[in-house]
Design a protein around this motif. Structure first.
Motif, PDB file in Angstrom:
ATOM      1  N   PHE A   1     -17.607  -9.033  18.807  1.00 20.23           N
ATOM      2  CA  PHE A   1     -17.913  -7.826  19.571  1.00 20.23           C
ATOM      3  C   PHE A   1     -19.304  -7.295  19.237  1.00 20.23           C
ATOM      4  O   PHE A   1     -19.987  -6.743  20.113  1.00 20.23           O
TER       5      PHE A   1
ATOM      6  N   LEU B   1     -20.871  -2.833  20.000  1.00 16.83           N
ATOM      7  CA  LEU B   1     -20.660  -1.964  18.826  1.00 16.83           C
ATOM      8  C   LEU B   1     -21.859  -1.060  18.549  1.00 16.83           C
ATOM      9  O   LEU B   1     -22.020  -0.563  17.444  1.00 16.83           O
TER      10      LEU B   1
ATOM     11  N   LEU C   1     -18.884   5.178  18.918  1.00 18.53           N
ATOM     12  CA  LEU C   1     -17.466   4.846  19.032  1.00 18.53           C
ATOM     13  C   LEU C   1     -16.608   5.874  18.300  1.00 18.53           C
ATOM     14  O   LEU C   1     -16.980   6.374  17.228  1.00 18.53           O
TER      15      LEU C   1
ATOM     16  N   TYR D   1     -10.312   1.671  15.140  1.00 19.92           N
ATOM     17  CA  TYR D   1     -10.511   0.212  15.176  1.00 19.92           C
ATOM     18  C   TYR D   1     -11.952  -0.179  15.493  1.00 19.92           C
ATOM     19  O   TYR D   1     -12.571  -0.931  14.719  1.00 19.92           O
ATOM     20  N   PRO D   2     -12.557   0.306  16.577  1.00 17.05           N
ATOM     21  CA  PRO D   2     -13.950  -0.085  16.840  1.00 17.05           C
ATOM     22  C   PRO D   2     -14.926   0.432  15.791  1.00 17.05           C
ATOM     23  O   PRO D   2     -15.945  -0.207  15.516  1.00 17.05           O
ATOM     24  N   ARG D   3     -14.605   1.566  15.157  1.00 22.27           N
ATOM     25  CA  ARG D   3     -15.490   2.070  14.101  1.00 22.27           C
ATOM     26  C   ARG D   3     -15.452   1.135  12.892  1.00 22.27           C
ATOM     27  O   ARG D   3     -16.484   0.889  12.245  1.00 22.27           O
TER      28      ARG D   3
ATOM     29  N   LEU E   1     -14.872  -2.049  13.102  1.00 16.74           N
ATOM     30  CA  LEU E   1     -15.633  -3.227  13.536  1.00 16.74           C
ATOM     31  C   LEU E   1     -17.129  -2.987  13.370  1.00 16.74           C
ATOM     32  O   LEU E   1     -17.861  -3.860  12.891  1.00 16.74           O
ATOM     33  N   ARG E   2     -17.582  -1.790  13.773  1.00 13.26           N
ATOM     34  CA  ARG E   2     -19.014  -1.489  13.678  1.00 13.26           C
ATOM     35  C   ARG E   2     -19.484  -1.482  12.230  1.00 13.26           C
ATOM     36  O   ARG E   2     -20.545  -2.015  11.906  1.00 13.26           O
TER      37      ARG E   2
ATOM     38  N   THR F   1     -14.320  -7.277  27.736  1.00  5.35           N
ATOM     39  CA  THR F   1     -13.786  -6.844  26.441  1.00  5.35           C
ATOM     40  C   THR F   1     -12.451  -7.539  26.143  1.00  5.35           C
ATOM     41  O   THR F   1     -12.187  -7.919  24.993  1.00  5.35           O
TER      42      THR F   1
ATOM     43  N   PHE G   1     -13.130  -0.043  24.695  1.00  8.45           N
ATOM     44  CA  PHE G   1     -13.110   0.810  23.521  1.00  8.45           C
ATOM     45  C   PHE G   1     -13.037   2.288  23.938  1.00  8.45           C
ATOM     46  O   PHE G   1     -13.711   2.713  24.887  1.00  8.45           O
TER      47      PHE G   1
END
Length: 428
Positions: free
Chosen positions: A225, A231, A235, A239-241, A243-244, A276, A324
């Motif tokens: 991602f 990213l 966000l 979850y996406p945070r 990942l970032r 996505t 996201f």
């Protein structure tokens, strides 16, 4: 008569003319021992022919024209590739052929030797008022053996053409089949609309890097991602945070540059096809199947190959999201059979064929064809048109052959080079 040189090539190749008392225009007897090999490149039309003219047997090239004067019109006079012609075959003789060195080339005239019925079938086939394909009135009546034989040949033609891109990429990847397969698989995960950004993402993120983190699913997802450019935004969801945060560390460690996020297309797409979701499925596949190409080489059961895609489970976050930070109603985002079939068709079958061709191992070529036979036929306008003519695509093997037939034979009216056209012309 209205016909092309291709028709005369066909008549000569299969000796579909009256062959009794053949003579040159000079009165010498002609015996055709071998018509030669049809040449589709530059140079004389037929190579390595064997023709007995008078008492002498000649081996060499044969050139064919509608009119003998076409020799000069086609500038053969100044082309040394034509100096060793042993016979000039024409429909009409309007200008005796004499080479620059003074040699008179024996000429065979086919006028009045071509059956009228053959010409009539040819004319109706190539110059008729068909709406779909030239042989639309007849193709549905052909026997299964003729169609199966021709479909096999042109399917192999199709795979050979497609394998050129695979083998070219393999060379750029220094013979690394895993990396090459990973790049092609990623492009096909984009399903045309997002094929380009998927491929760019894969090339920016070598498979070898992912392999080093095969036991850490969060890092694999962060890599994919992050390199896809998703990213960078502000966000909100946990979850996406995560990942970032993970990606920021990995990006610096491996000096990675993500692709531009604006390359991805969402407009006029069903949510299940959003990039996505496809990226989430791709990440799940990478997590589940490290060194995927090696597995494909080893797995012989087509159903087991399909399960490589349908059995993967995406991160549970996507159960209630398509993008996201945008909640949605709960729905499974795992890959369906239709998508899996397309990946098997466009990637796995192609790579099995390419691998077999590269290593000169017929076993893998046969596995490729067998895989296509187990997959359902495709659905598109071309397949629907052929179905209306009585030619049904019962498998991907047949639908791929039909696409090759339509796009590279029917559309260019190459009926004389087509097994179907040849059969129709020879029908009584």
């Amino acid at each position: 008569m209205l016909f092309t040189e291709d028709f005369l090539h066909y008549v000569w190749k299969f000796r579909l003319f009256e062959r009794s008392t053949l003579q040159t225009t000079a009165g010498e007897t002609i015996e055709i021992q071998s018509a030669g090999q049809h040449n589709f490149d530059s140079g004389p039309d037929f190579a390595n022919a064997r023709i007995k003219i008078g008492e002498t047997t000649w081996a060499g090239n044969v050139e064919i024209h509608v009119s003998s004067s076409d020799w000069k019109k086609h500038n053969h006079t100044v082309d040394k590739a034509y100096d060793n012609i042993i016979l000039h075959v024409v429909y009409r003789d309007d200008d005796p052929l004499i080479l620059a060195n003074g040699r008179v080339v024996p000429t065979l005239v086919l006028e009045n030797r071509i059956p009228g019925e053959l010409y009539s079938r040819y004319h109706n086939l190539v110059y008729g008022n068909q709406t779909i394909i030239p042989c639309e009135a007849t193709i549905g009546k052909l026997d299964d053996f003729t169609l199966k034989t021709w479909f096999t040949r042109i399917l192999i033609e199709r795979l050979e053409k497609k394998s050129v891109a695979v083998l070219s990429a393999l060379q750029l990847n220094r013979g690394d089949w895993e990396e090459t397969f990973y790049q092609f698989l990623a492009a096909n995960f984009g399903f045309k609309t997002n094929a380009m950004p998927f491929e760019l993402m894969a090339k920016s993120l070598p498979q070898s890097i992912l392999a080093k983190h095969k036991n850490n699913s969060l890092q694999i997802e962060a890599f994919i991602f992050g390199q896809a450019g998703f990213l960078d935004d502000d966000l909100q969801d946990e979850y996406p945070r995560k990942l970032r945060t993970e990606y920021e560390f990995l990006q610096k460690k491996f000096n990675l540059t993500p692709i531009d996020n604006h390359l991805w297309k969402f407009m006029r797409m069903r949510p299940l096809n959003f990039p996505t979701i496809r990226l989430a499925q791709f990440a799940a596949l990478v997590i589940n199947s490290n060194h995927l190409f090696s597995k494909i080489i080893d797995i012989k059961d087509p159903k087991a190959l399909q399960k490589l895609f349908t059995d993967i489970k995406v991160n549970q976050y996507w159960d209630e999201h398509y993008q996201f930070d945008k909640p949605s109603k709960p729905a499974s985002k795992n890959m369906g059979e239709t998508s899996a079939h397309l990946l098997l068709l466009n990637t796995l079958a192609l790579f099995l064929f390419s691998y077999g061709k590269y290593n000169q191992q017929q076993y893998f070529i046969d596995r490729s064809l067998k895989l296509l036979e187990t997959l359902p036929g495709e659905n598109n306008n071309i397949i629907a048109d052929f179905d209306s003519l009585g030619v049904k695509a019962r498998s991907a093997f047949e639908s791929q052959a039909i696409l090759e037939l339509k796009n590279y034979y029917c559309d260019y009216k190459k009926c004389l080079q087509c097994g179907v056209g040849n059969k129709i012309l020879k029908l009584a």
